[in-house]
Design an enzyme around this catalytic site. Structure first.
Site, PDB file in Angstrom:
ATOM      1  N   LYS A   2     -33.623  -6.183 -54.757  1.00 23.23           N
ATOM      2  CA  LYS A   2     -34.536  -5.339 -53.971  1.00 23.23           C
ATOM      3  C   LYS A   2     -34.244  -5.505 -52.481  1.00 23.23           C
ATOM      4  O   LYS A   2     -34.400  -6.594 -51.935  1.00 23.23           O
ATOM      5  CB  LYS A   2     -35.990  -5.753 -54.213  1.00 23.23           C
ATOM      6  CG  LYS A   2     -36.967  -4.843 -53.494  1.00 23.23           C
ATOM      7  CD  LYS A   2     -38.342  -5.468 -53.404  1.00 23.23           C
ATOM      8  CE  LYS A   2     -38.758  -5.734 -51.980  1.00 23.23           C
ATOM      9  NZ  LYS A   2     -38.618  -4.637 -51.041  1.00 23.23           N
ATOM     10  N   GLY A  56     -36.802 -14.469 -47.149  1.00 21.64           N
ATOM     11  CA  GLY A  56     -37.901 -13.811 -46.443  1.00 21.64           C
ATOM     12  C   GLY A  56     -38.833 -14.860 -45.859  1.00 21.64           C
ATOM     13  O   GLY A  56     -38.417 -15.983 -45.563  1.00 21.64           O
ATOM     14  N   GLY A 105     -42.403 -16.215 -49.905  1.00 21.64           N
ATOM     15  CA  GLY A 105     -41.520 -17.050 -50.735  1.00 21.64           C
ATOM     16  C   GLY A 105     -42.284 -18.005 -51.616  1.00 21.64           C
ATOM     17  O   GLY A 105     -41.932 -18.205 -52.792  1.00 21.64           O
ATOM     18  N   GLU A 112     -34.758 -18.889 -49.269  1.00 25.10           N
ATOM     19  CA  GLU A 112     -34.296 -18.971 -47.877  1.00 25.10           C
ATOM     20  C   GLU A 112     -35.425 -18.417 -47.032  1.00 25.10           C
ATOM     21  O   GLU A 112     -35.672 -17.206 -47.036  1.00 25.10           O
ATOM     22  CB  GLU A 112     -33.035 -18.127 -47.677  1.00 25.10           C
ATOM     23  CG  GLU A 112     -31.837 -18.586 -48.445  1.00 25.10           C
ATOM     24  CD  GLU A 112     -31.294 -19.907 -47.975  1.00 25.10           C
ATOM     25  OE1 GLU A 112     -31.696 -20.377 -46.889  1.00 25.10           O
ATOM     26  OE2 GLU A 112     -30.489 -20.491 -48.701  1.00 25.10           O
ATOM     27  N   CYS A 129     -33.306 -15.622 -38.776  1.00 27.59           N
ATOM     28  CA  CYS A 129     -34.063 -16.705 -39.415  1.00 27.59           C
ATOM     29  C   CYS A 129     -33.747 -18.045 -38.781  1.00 27.59           C
ATOM     30  O   CYS A 129     -34.611 -18.896 -38.653  1.00 27.59           O
ATOM     31  CB  CYS A 129     -33.765 -16.734 -40.902  1.00 27.59           C
ATOM     32  SG  CYS A 129     -32.021 -16.584 -41.230  1.00 27.59           S
ATOM     33  N   GLU A 164     -43.222 -19.006 -36.068  1.00 19.57           N
ATOM     34  CA  GLU A 164     -42.010 -18.180 -36.003  1.00 19.57           C
ATOM     35  C   GLU A 164     -42.374 -16.812 -35.424  1.00 19.57           C
ATOM     36  O   GLU A 164     -43.230 -16.114 -35.968  1.00 19.57           O
ATOM     37  CB  GLU A 164     -41.428 -18.012 -37.411  1.00 19.57           C
ATOM     38  CG  GLU A 164     -40.133 -17.230 -37.412  1.00 19.57           C
ATOM     39  CD  GLU A 164     -39.573 -17.012 -38.818  1.00 19.57           C
ATOM     40  OE1 GLU A 164     -40.353 -16.734 -39.741  1.00 19.57           O
ATOM     41  OE2 GLU A 164     -38.346 -17.111 -38.979  1.00 19.57           O
TER      42      GLU A 164
HETATM   43  P1  NAD Z   1     -41.045 -10.893 -46.051  1.00 18.34           P
HETATM   44  O1  NAD Z   1     -41.302 -12.183 -46.722  1.00 18.34           O
HETATM   45  O2  NAD Z   1     -42.189 -10.093 -45.612  1.00 18.34           O
HETATM   46  O3  NAD Z   1     -40.185  -9.931 -46.991  1.00 18.34           O
HETATM   47  C1  NAD Z   1     -38.956 -10.363 -47.568  1.00 18.34           C
HETATM   48  C2  NAD Z   1     -38.711  -9.515 -48.797  1.00 18.34           C
HETATM   49  O4  NAD Z   1     -39.738  -9.801 -49.737  1.00 18.34           O
HETATM   50  C3  NAD Z   1     -38.752  -8.015 -48.541  1.00 18.34           C
HETATM   51  O5  NAD Z   1     -37.810  -7.366 -49.357  1.00 18.34           O
HETATM   52  C4  NAD Z   1     -40.164  -7.662 -48.977  1.00 18.34           C
HETATM   53  O6  NAD Z   1     -40.298  -6.309 -49.355  1.00 18.34           O
HETATM   54  C5  NAD Z   1     -40.341  -8.596 -50.162  1.00 18.34           C
HETATM   55  N1  NAD Z   1     -41.739  -8.866 -50.517  1.00 18.34           N
HETATM   56  C6  NAD Z   1     -42.861  -8.648 -49.775  1.00 18.34           C
HETATM   57  N2  NAD Z   1     -43.960  -9.002 -50.477  1.00 18.34           N
HETATM   58  C7  NAD Z   1     -43.523  -9.470 -51.671  1.00 18.34           C
HETATM   59  C8  NAD Z   1     -44.179 -10.010 -52.819  1.00 18.34           C
HETATM   60  N3  NAD Z   1     -45.489 -10.132 -52.877  1.00 18.34           N
HETATM   61  N4  NAD Z   1     -43.409 -10.430 -53.857  1.00 18.34           N
HETATM   62  C9  NAD Z   1     -42.065 -10.346 -53.803  1.00 18.34           C
HETATM   63  N5  NAD Z   1     -41.393  -9.813 -52.748  1.00 18.34           N
HETATM   64  C10 NAD Z   1     -42.108  -9.395 -51.689  1.00 18.34           C
HETATM   65  O7  NAD Z   1     -40.058 -11.243 -44.864  1.00 18.34           O
HETATM   66  P2  NAD Z   1     -39.438 -10.235 -43.838  1.00 18.34           P
HETATM   67  O8  NAD Z   1     -40.486  -9.927 -42.846  1.00 18.34           O
HETATM   68  O9  NAD Z   1     -38.760  -9.106 -44.541  1.00 18.34           O
HETATM   69  O10 NAD Z   1     -38.272 -11.116 -43.197  1.00 18.34           O
HETATM   70  C11 NAD Z   1     -38.498 -11.998 -42.180  1.00 18.34           C
HETATM   71  C12 NAD Z   1     -38.604 -13.406 -42.697  1.00 18.34           C
HETATM   72  O11 NAD Z   1     -37.444 -13.723 -43.456  1.00 18.34           O
HETATM   73  C13 NAD Z   1     -38.638 -14.410 -41.589  1.00 18.34           C
HETATM   74  O12 NAD Z   1     -39.573 -15.400 -41.875  1.00 18.34           O
HETATM   75  C14 NAD Z   1     -37.238 -14.983 -41.581  1.00 18.34           C
HETATM   76  O13 NAD Z   1     -37.133 -16.252 -41.029  1.00 18.34           O
HETATM   77  C15 NAD Z   1     -36.908 -14.958 -43.013  1.00 18.34           C
HETATM   78  N6  NAD Z   1     -35.462 -14.963 -43.213  1.00 18.34           N
HETATM   79  C16 NAD Z   1     -34.884 -16.104 -43.671  1.00 18.34           C
HETATM   80  C17 NAD Z   1     -33.509 -16.160 -43.833  1.00 18.34           C
HETATM   81  C18 NAD Z   1     -32.849 -17.414 -44.331  1.00 18.34           C
HETATM   82  O14 NAD Z   1     -31.685 -17.347 -44.720  1.00 18.34           O
HETATM   83  N7  NAD Z   1     -33.510 -18.545 -44.333  1.00 18.34           N
HETATM   84  C19 NAD Z   1     -32.728 -15.052 -43.536  1.00 18.34           C
HETATM   85  C20 NAD Z   1     -33.350 -13.905 -43.069  1.00 18.34           C
HETATM   86  C21 NAD Z   1     -34.739 -13.876 -42.918  1.00 18.34           C
END
Ligand code: NAD
Length: 504
Positions: A195, A247, A252, A269, A303, A403
């Site tokens: 996804k 995310g 997570g 991650e 991230c 963050e």
């Molecule tokens: P997010 O957690 O809101 O979303 C991440 C993904 O999860 C998206 O595809 C989203 O649609 C999906 N999602 C949302 N709600 C969900 C649920 N209830 N169940 C399952 N999936 C769901 O994060 P974001 O705003 O898209 O990304 C930013 C975050 O990601 C930041 O905290 C960043 O640090 C982190 N990030 C981490 C890494 C890493 O490698 N550690 C890399 C990139 C981003």
């Protein structure tokens, strides 16, 4: 952002023309069982420079995920499980070659969808291709092992895929993040249901279409849609044997809870609040650029952003002066313009989040530069914020603790080594950390003392598929990239073959 749209702006006109170019001959849909599906409710994918919808993309739900998981199992059972490692490798190489042929098309999609400057978008698409090629290569070098078991026992280990794995990625590096998941999972022999983030599905959806007739139908499935439906359904699906999520920490941990109900393994991650320690001997010609790159690349939507500069008191004034000068040198502009070094934030909600943190910062700390939106009518329709630097920050402040995920740097001052390490580790996160020093012994000592899964010395990155990538503490567990990710997509099996006495 202005409340009225500047319809006459050349930037808006140029983007609308590029939207047409990028979507003219392509349909963007769900990719299941080797077929594009475009029916059902759709949502517009918004260009963060103009606020226009680039194109509408179908919104999957739990039923779509169920169909994708079913197609993935069919493909796995029908032929993918029996594919040799040589065949999996060849198909990954072939896909990488096709993506390479479409490099500029994918770069444009990434640029329009995320607001990333072209050079960054291109670098990330190249990074995605490199990642696929890495896994296409290393999977062929995998070995099992033989364990000494005695004369009447032949004991050996093998690894095998899980079957169907679920993968959920964020919006900040859409295609690159997808390749981090798909490369090792496919190389290891799994069928995938991935996804993309709802704000930025275009490059991933397109890359999936470009896999047509390369992988057997159903091996690679991409389902765009809201996280609360598509993501949740992947996390909860009984037939998804492993979940890999990138995310936020909050989402997570929910994914982990959902997978726990069926004891499915999870790789996470997550977020970060990564420190960069600038020691007294640091070469500021290198380190100012390293810290700036680490917080302003991709408009700070990274991230492992170096969002906390911890600077020794003896060089704090010089570092701060040079860092502010560097922050002010970024060229905010149209990401389609090769001169632009910083684009807008990717979405309205991220713009609101970041500007709210900036307002909080103004109450808590000393604003050294930025703190607003650019005064340029050409950029008035985009989600732009200026590179922002705060001084006098502490770990107790909101901006020092949470963050922000935007181009906002916080500077803190330390006097003693132990204090620097304590400040650096005083966070729920542990994704990355940076070190600025010319002393080799200090590098190793500090790298050892920092609680972070990644340590960058005198530089930000480069991130290579060859090395494991992932955080400590609430930044996640398990690893993307490296041989480790290949291992994470496989199960180990020990086979005890009890031998009879040899007889003729
Ligand atoms: P997010 O957690 O809101 O979303 C991440 C993904 O999860 C998206 O595809 C989203 O649609 C999906 N999602 C949302 N709600 C969900 C649920 N209830 N169940 C399952 N999936 C769901 O994060 P974001 O705003 O898209 O990304 C930013 C975050 O990601 C930041 O905290 C960043 O640090 C982190 N990030 C981490 C890494 C890493 O490698 N550690 C890399 C990139 C981003």
């Amino acid at each position: 952002m202005s409340s009225s749209r500047s319809d006459e702006s050349p930037v808006v006109e140029r983007h609308r023309s590029k939207h047409r170019d990028a979507t003219a001959d392509v349909e963007f849909g769900t990719w299941i069982d080797g077929e594009l599906q475009t029916q059902g409710p759709k949502a517009g994918v918004v260009d963060p420079v103009t606020g226009d919808s680039i194109v509408e993309v179908p919104q999957g739900d739990a039923a779509t995920v169920d169909a994708a998981v079913g197609a993935a199992w069919d493909a796995f059972d029908r032929e993918w499980d029996a594919a040799t490692v040589r065949e999996r490798s060849a198909r990954l190489f072939e896909w990488a070659d096709v993506l390479e042929d479409h490099l500029e098309e994918l770069t444009l999609l990434e640029c329009l969808d995320c607001g990333k400057p072209l050079s960054q978008a291109r670098g990330e698409v190249e990074g995605a291709i490199d990642t696929l090629e890495f896994y296409a290569s290393v999977c062929r070098a995998q070995r099992g092992s033989e364990v000494p078991g005695g004369e009447d026992l032949h004991l050996y280990t093998t690894q095998e895929p899980y079957g169907v794995v679920g993968q959920i990625v964020p919006w900040n590096y859409p295609l690159w993040a997808a390749a981090w998941k798909l490369g090792p999972a496919l190389a290891a022999g799994n069928a995938c249901v991935l996804k993309p983030a709802n704000d930025t599905p275009l490059s991933t959806v397109r890359a999936a279409q470009l896999s047509e007739r390369i992988f057997p139908d159903g091996v690679l499935n991409v389902v765009p849609g809201p996280g609360s439906q598509v993501g949740q359904a992947i996390a909860e699906h009984d037939d998804v044997r492993k979940v890999s999520f990138t995310g936020s920490t909050a989402v997570g941990s929910g994914v982990m809870r959902a997978a726990a109900d069926r004891v499915a393994p999870v790789t996470l991650e997550l977020g970060g609040k990564s420190p960069f320690i600038v020691f007294p001997d640091a070469d500021l010609d290198k380190v100012v650029d390293a810290v700036a790159d680490g917080i302003f690349y991709s408009t700070g939507e990274i991230c492992d952003a170096f969002s906390r500069a911890l600077v020794h008191e003896s060089i704090a004034d010089e570092f701060t002066e040079r860092f502010v000068e560097k922050a002010e040198s970024y060229v905010l502009g149209d990401p389609l313009d090769e001169k632009t070094t910083m684009g807008p934030l990717t979405s309205q909600s991220q713009f609101e989040t970041v500007t709210e943190y900036i307002e909080t910062g103004k109450q808590e700390a000393e604003l050294l530069c930025g703190g607003g939106t650019p005064d340029d009518s050409e950029l008035a329709d985009g989600w732009y914020v200026e590179p922002t630097v705060f001084g006098g920050v502490t770990n107790q402040m909101t901006i020092g603790r949470e963050e922000i995920f935007g181009p906002v740097q916080t500077i803190q001052i330390f006097s003693e080594y132990e204090e620097a390490i304590e400040l650096a580790n005083d966070t729920q996160y542990g994704l990355a950390a940076g070190i600025g020093t010319e002393k080799t012994s200090l590098v190793h000592q500090t790298a050892d003392d920092l609680e972070a899964g990644l340590v960058y010395v005198n530089e930000y990155g480069p991130i290579m598929p060859d090395a494991p990538y992932g955080g400590f503490k609430q930044s996640g567990h398990g690893k993307d990239l490296g041989l480790e990710a290949l291992d994470h997509y496989q199960r180990q099996k020990s086979v005890y073959v009890n031998l009879d006495e040899p007889e003729l």
